[in-house]
Design a protein around this motif. Structure first.
Motif, PDB file in Angstrom:
ATOM      1  N   SER A   1       0.751  -1.128   0.160  1.00 16.33           N
ATOM      2  CA  SER A   1       0.074  -0.042   0.056  1.00 16.33           C
ATOM      3  C   SER A   1       0.866   1.184  -0.026  1.00 16.33           C
ATOM      4  O   SER A   1       0.374   2.242  -0.403  1.00 16.33           O
ATOM      5  CB  SER A   1      -0.817  -0.191   1.120  1.00 16.33           C
TER       6      SER A   1
ATOM      7  N   THR B   1      -8.442 -10.718  -0.661  1.00 14.26           N
ATOM      8  CA  THR B   1      -9.468  -9.600  -0.587  1.00 14.26           C
ATOM      9  C   THR B   1      -9.353  -9.034   0.461  1.00 14.26           C
ATOM     10  O   THR B   1      -8.841  -9.026   1.464  1.00 14.26           O
ATOM     11  CB  THR B   1     -10.792 -10.211  -0.520  1.00 14.26           C
ATOM     12  N   VAL B   2      -9.991  -7.511   0.276  1.00  7.37           N
ATOM     13  CA  VAL B   2      -9.868  -6.489   1.341  1.00  7.37           C
ATOM     14  C   VAL B   2     -10.906  -6.708   2.560  1.00  7.37           C
ATOM     15  O   VAL B   2     -11.952  -6.998   2.246  1.00  7.37           O
ATOM     16  CB  VAL B   2     -10.169  -4.977   0.792  1.00  7.37           C
TER      17      VAL B   2
ATOM     18  N   GLN C   1      -3.292  -0.495   5.112  1.00  5.11           N
ATOM     19  CA  GLN C   1      -3.384  -0.841   3.762  1.00  5.11           C
ATOM     20  C   GLN C   1      -4.067   0.271   3.221  1.00  5.11           C
ATOM     21  O   GLN C   1      -5.229   0.228   2.664  1.00  5.11           O
ATOM     22  CB  GLN C   1      -4.154  -2.084   3.586  1.00  5.11           C
TER      23      GLN C   1
ATOM     24  N   HIS D   1      -6.526   0.785  -0.251  1.00  4.00           N
ATOM     25  CA  HIS D   1      -7.809   0.421  -0.327  1.00  4.00           C
ATOM     26  C   HIS D   1      -8.655   1.264   0.606  1.00  4.00           C
ATOM     27  O   HIS D   1      -8.242   1.722   1.551  1.00  4.00           O
ATOM     28  CB  HIS D   1      -8.004  -1.083   0.174  1.00  4.00           C
TER      29      HIS D   1
ATOM     30  N   ASP E   1     -14.069  -0.713  -0.759  1.00  5.29           N
ATOM     31  CA  ASP E   1     -13.446  -2.060  -1.604  1.00  5.29           C
ATOM     32  C   ASP E   1     -13.530  -3.240  -0.626  1.00  5.29           C
ATOM     33  O   ASP E   1     -12.938  -4.203  -1.265  1.00  5.29           O
ATOM     34  CB  ASP E   1     -11.729  -1.668  -1.650  1.00  5.29           C
TER      35      ASP E   1
ATOM     36  N   ARG F   1     -13.384  -6.887  -2.049  1.00  4.81           N
ATOM     37  CA  ARG F   1     -12.867  -6.902  -3.401  1.00  4.81           C
ATOM     38  C   ARG F   1     -11.537  -7.465  -3.455  1.00  4.81           C
ATOM     39  O   ARG F   1     -10.564  -7.504  -2.277  1.00  4.81           O
ATOM     40  CB  ARG F   1     -13.012  -5.578  -3.784  1.00  4.81           C
TER      41      ARG F   1
ATOM     42  N   LYS G   1      -7.794  -7.250  -3.842  1.00  8.42           N
ATOM     43  CA  LYS G   1      -6.835  -6.228  -3.423  1.00  8.42           C
ATOM     44  C   LYS G   1      -6.131  -5.711  -4.785  1.00  8.42           C
ATOM     45  O   LYS G   1      -5.875  -4.847  -4.871  1.00  8.42           O
ATOM     46  CB  LYS G   1      -5.915  -6.874  -2.386  1.00  8.42           C
TER      47      LYS G   1
ATOM     48  N   SER H   1      -8.435  -3.502  -6.562  1.00  7.97           N
ATOM     49  CA  SER H   1      -8.680  -2.147  -5.818  1.00  7.97           C
ATOM     50  C   SER H   1      -7.235  -1.272  -5.818  1.00  7.97           C
ATOM     51  O   SER H   1      -7.603  -0.194  -6.109  1.00  7.97           O
ATOM     52  CB  SER H   1      -8.801  -2.549  -4.315  1.00  7.97           C
ATOM     53  N   ALA H   2      -6.314  -2.061  -5.795  1.00  4.80           N
ATOM     54  CA  ALA H   2      -4.784  -1.427  -6.171  1.00  4.80           C
ATOM     55  C   ALA H   2      -4.833  -0.833  -7.227  1.00  4.80           C
ATOM     56  O   ALA H   2      -4.325   0.372  -7.575  1.00  4.80           O
ATOM     57  CB  ALA H   2      -3.538  -2.176  -5.614  1.00  4.80           C
TER      58      ALA H   2
ATOM     59  N   THR I   1      -6.564   2.662  -7.711  1.00  8.71           N
ATOM     60  CA  THR I   1      -6.033   3.684  -6.994  1.00  8.71           C
ATOM     61  C   THR I   1      -4.811   4.044  -7.754  1.00  8.71           C
ATOM     62  O   THR I   1      -4.631   5.401  -8.033  1.00  8.71           O
ATOM     63  CB  THR I   1      -5.567   2.768  -5.525  1.00  8.71           C
TER      64      THR I   1
END
Length: 371
Positions: free
Chosen positions: A41, A62-63, A71, A74, A78, A81, A83, A86-87, A90
């Motif tokens: 992250s 997953t988040v 982290q 996220h 998220d 979801r 990871k 999601s990343a 971002t």
């Protein structure tokens, strides 16, 4: 380079010894990041903001709500979801010029070499020893540099392994610690700012290698203690007694954990969530043993499970002698694998739930609270 790019990277291009040439090298670079968790992250946004052209992210997790304190890639939207997805979003919002390759899979000995072949440098932000040794060996065999880091509670460390130019992770840590001796983040906790500090150091090392600026941490490890605010550099050399790396091995077994390779009979001791659900529905005799902490069991637990935290299991194992066979579970299957070894050494028949209650909540009971 267009006007927007010149403006975006103006402050770092003006750095002494950096300039447009270093920026161009970042734009052409391909970096693989293992893990989109606490370290990832900090690493992933830093690389994207600096202008790394392609970032691959490999993670099969997953988040969860308990991730968000450290982290920061996220958010609440998220939860549940992937990871890596999601990343990726971002990064797209931060720098749309950075290309993200999403790899929703767990890095292991079957895919590491193929993945590493597509990248110039790998950054290991994983949270377990099997992956750290796998990443080191795969990078050595691939001939590319590996930036590694680790955090635990109030402290962390980071370094650079580059087999062609100096010592590796194995030279610093020839053998992994015995299972259960180093607490995971979910067992021992972690200060979120430690992840940020170590992740930033790791991203910096990657930028140094890719651009050629500064002196990379080859043959050295930087440690950070948040409680004192102190940094320390520890230099080390090659281990003359180290065996050459000629191929990848079973890293679960190497680290003293039950193997995940079906060919070695591991399936006999590990149940999938679907297999456990079928056995419970069919009335198979068993005792469920939860080796998480009490606060975790309060959030979500399997009905009828006996709670004995892993740290207490050694002293209380006699309580489990006799009776139906045991199926032990935890959050992700890491602690339960350690408990399995302890139970079997005491002569108690047992299996464990692969992926833990996290896998159960994702694949069997989506209504179950997750954390």
């Amino acid at each position: 380079m267009g006007q927007n790019e010149r403006e975006r990277y103006a402050r770092q291009e003006r750095l002494p010894g950096f300039g447009a040439a270093a920026q161009a090298r970042l734009g052409a670079a391909r970096v693989l990041v293992i893990g989109a968790g606490g370290l990832g992250s900090s690493i992933i946004p830093a690389l994207a903001a600096a202008g790394v052209g392609t970032i691959g992210i490999v993670d099969d997790d997953t988040v969860e709500l308990s991730n968000l304190h450290r982290q920061h890639i996220h958010g609440m939207a998220d939860l549940g979801r992937s990871k890596v997805r999601s990343a990726s979003e971002t990064v797209a919002a931060l720098n749309p010029d950075t290309r993200v390759m999403t790899i929703e899979d767990r890095l292991d000995a079957t895919n590491a070499l193929d993945l590493f072949a597509d990248y110039d440098l790998v950054i290991d932000g994983s949270d377990n020893f099997p992956t750290r040794y796998l990443a080191n060996d795969a990078a050595a065999l691939s001939g590319i540099p590996l930036v590694w880091g680790a955090v635990s509670q109030y402290a962390g460390q980071a370094g650079l392994a580059w087999a062609d130019r100096g010592p590796q992770y194995r030279d610093l840590f020839p053998a992994p610690p015995p299972p259960g001796t180093v607490p995971s983040c979910e067992e021992g906790g972690v200060l979120p700012t430690v992840c940020a500090v170590i992740g930033s150091i790791m991203a910096t090392e990657a930028i140094k290698v890719l651009t050629g600026i500064g002196a990379p941490l080859i043959g050295a490890v930087t440690t950070f203690d948040a409680l004192s605010g102190a940094f320390r550099r520890i230099d080390y050399g090659r281990d003359p007694a180290a065996e050459p790396i000629t191929g990848l091995v079973d890293y679960e077994l190497f680290c003293g954990l039950p193997s995940k390779n079906p060919a070695d009979g591991a399936g006999a001791e590990e149940l999938t969530a679907e297999e456990l659900a079928a056995e419970l529905a069919g009335g198979a005799p068993m005792r469920l043993l939860d080796v998480r902490e009490p606060w975790e069991a309060e959030i979500a637990a399997l009905p009828g499970a006996v709670l004995i935290p892993l740290g207490e299991l050694g002293a209380r194992v006699d309580e489990l002698a006799g009776g139906d066979p045991i199926v032990v579970y935890c959050h992700h299957g890491i602690r339960s694998a350690r408990a399995l070894d302890l139970l079997r050494s005491a002569g108690i028949p047992a299996r464990h739930l692969g992926g833990g209650i996290d896998a159960w909540s994702r694949r069997i009971d989506p209504a179950m609270a997750r954390y």
